[in-house]
Design an enzyme around this catalytic site. Structure first.
Site, PDB file in Angstrom:
ATOM      1  N   GLY A 171      22.443 -27.502 -46.295  1.00  0.00           N
ATOM      2  CA  GLY A 171      22.262 -26.837 -45.250  1.00  0.00           C
ATOM      3  C   GLY A 171      20.765 -26.265 -45.506  1.00  0.00           C
ATOM      4  O   GLY A 171      20.612 -25.970 -46.465  1.00  0.00           O
ATOM      5  N   THR A 173      17.568 -23.841 -44.294  1.00  0.00           N
ATOM      6  CA  THR A 173      17.341 -22.774 -43.479  1.00  0.00           C
ATOM      7  C   THR A 173      16.172 -23.011 -42.993  1.00  0.00           C
ATOM      8  O   THR A 173      15.052 -23.052 -43.484  1.00  0.00           O
ATOM      9  CB  THR A 173      17.230 -21.372 -44.296  1.00  0.00           C
ATOM     10  OG1 THR A 173      16.341 -21.722 -45.613  1.00  0.00           O
ATOM     11  CG2 THR A 173      18.624 -21.032 -45.082  1.00  0.00           C
ATOM     12  N   VAL A 201      22.404 -25.397 -50.577  1.00  0.00           N
ATOM     13  CA  VAL A 201      21.449 -24.377 -49.531  1.00  0.00           C
ATOM     14  C   VAL A 201      20.309 -24.660 -50.091  1.00  0.00           C
ATOM     15  O   VAL A 201      19.765 -24.197 -51.034  1.00  0.00           O
ATOM     16  CB  VAL A 201      22.167 -23.126 -49.153  1.00  0.00           C
ATOM     17  CG1 VAL A 201      21.096 -22.363 -48.587  1.00  0.00           C
ATOM     18  CG2 VAL A 201      23.322 -23.146 -48.721  1.00  0.00           C
ATOM     19  N   LYS A 202      19.185 -25.055 -48.747  1.00  0.00           N
ATOM     20  CA  LYS A 202      17.957 -24.887 -49.062  1.00  0.00           C
ATOM     21  C   LYS A 202      17.433 -23.755 -48.515  1.00  0.00           C
ATOM     22  O   LYS A 202      17.660 -23.316 -47.493  1.00  0.00           O
ATOM     23  CB  LYS A 202      17.399 -26.086 -48.474  1.00  0.00           C
ATOM     24  CG  LYS A 202      15.896 -26.213 -48.624  1.00  0.00           C
ATOM     25  CD  LYS A 202      15.210 -27.672 -48.068  1.00  0.00           C
ATOM     26  CE  LYS A 202      13.553 -27.688 -48.112  1.00  0.00           C
ATOM     27  NZ  LYS A 202      13.284 -29.172 -47.976  1.00  0.00           N
ATOM     28  N   SER A 203      16.424 -22.898 -49.199  1.00  0.00           N
ATOM     29  CA  SER A 203      16.002 -21.722 -48.653  1.00  0.00           C
ATOM     30  C   SER A 203      14.467 -21.634 -49.035  1.00  0.00           C
ATOM     31  O   SER A 203      13.949 -22.479 -49.575  1.00  0.00           O
ATOM     32  CB  SER A 203      16.864 -20.681 -49.363  1.00  0.00           C
ATOM     33  OG  SER A 203      16.399 -19.333 -48.998  1.00  0.00           O
TER      34      SER A 203
END
Ligand code: 5RP
Length: 290
Positions: A171, A173, A201-203
């Site tokens: 996912g 962001t 998750v990529k943030s």
């Protein structure tokens, strides 16, 4: 038929070597999911260096990715995962076993339109992802923007079909121009993506990042964002790893560097070998001066 070689030893009193799995949040996932995560995250560090070159799918070629066939393949030995669109892999990347393969499977509004209400759509179906032997499928989510609900639906649908076929979901962001990149936002956005099915998750890095990581039940990898001086980019990666990130999914700070191979190797030292930014910068300089 009787076995006349003697009594087999099934080691029933010996504890199994692997009681869990080294990727955060993945201990209870299926064997195939763990295997693919194992293509992405190195067991020795638990971390990953992902090289993102999917920028053209919304920005066109002028991000220094005019010729992906010339820019990206030389970096393949130095990274754990390549992240791009399926069409670019087919056109420009040799189908080698390593590095791992993360497919960006959604389309979004381009920079000309910059419409955060779109929320995207599916550009690559599960059959294509399986045919390409993908290790991961990436879906961008627009938390806090009008496209939020549509993009979360795409994430959840992808994660469900990914669970069915053993392919993890990343996912991403998305941060719109006018959105605040702070701890409060990333705490919410990363957790929402994880709870809607993302296995990774990529943030973005922010102050208070250690709390963002702690509250996210799956590994967080950081994007690099716009090109920084090399030492600054290494410093950001170092701080992120130190605060608990499980790697980077970095693009421009690697391929826009004046020595992309040096930068990829230097980032790898930070992510996997505990180098400080200053130590890793020496690696970058050494490769650049060869
Ligand atoms: C955008 C992405 C891109 O892959 C990512 O931003 C690229 O990395 P960088 O910012 O380091 O160039 O996911 O949504």
């Amino acid at each position: 038929m009787a076995d006349n070689k003697g009594v087999h030893d099934f080691h029933v009193n010996t504890k199994e070597a692997a009681q869990g799995f080294y990727v955060k949040g993945a201990a209870h996932l299926d064997w195939g999911m763990q295997r693919r995560l194992g293509h992405m995250f190195q067991p020795k560090s638990g971390n990953t260096v992902m090289l993102a070159f999917d920028h053209g799918y919304i920005m066109g070629p002028t991000t220094w990715l005019e010729r992906i066939d010339l820019v990206i393949p030389p970096l393949m030995p130095y990274v754990d995962v390549l992240m791009g669109t399926p069409s670019i892999f087919r056109a420009d990347i040799p189908p080698e076993e390593r590095p791992g393969l993360c497919l960006r499977i959604t389309y979004d509004s381009t920079v000309l339109n910059d419409d955060l209400s779109c929320g995207g759509g599916i550009a690559c179906d599960i059959e294509s992802a399986i045919r390409m032997d993908a290790d991961c499928m990436a879906v961008q989510c627009f938390i806090g923007a009008p496209g939020e609900s549509r993009s979360l639906e795409l994430l959840a649908r992808t994660a469900n079909v990914g669970l069915k076929y053993g392919i993890p979901t990343l996912g991403v962001t998305a941060v719109g121009k006018d959105m605040v990149h702070d701890e409060k936002y990333f705490l919410l956005a990363t957790r929402v993506l994880a709870e809607n099915g993302a296995n990774i998750v990529k943030s973005y890095y922010c102050d208070g990042f250690e709390r963002v990581v702690s509250a996210c039940p799956v590994p967080i990898v950081i994007a690099g964002g716009k090109k920084l001086p090399e030492l600054d980019a290494l410093e950001m990666a170092y701080r992120a790893i130190n605060d608990g990130a499980h790697g980077v999914d970095m693009g421009r700070n690697i391929f826009q560097s004046d020595c992309p191979a040096g930068m990829a190797q230097a980032i790898g030292k930070v992510v996997h070998d505990g180098y400080t930014a200053a130590q890793a910068y020496e690696v970058y300089e050494e490769v650049r001066n060869r």
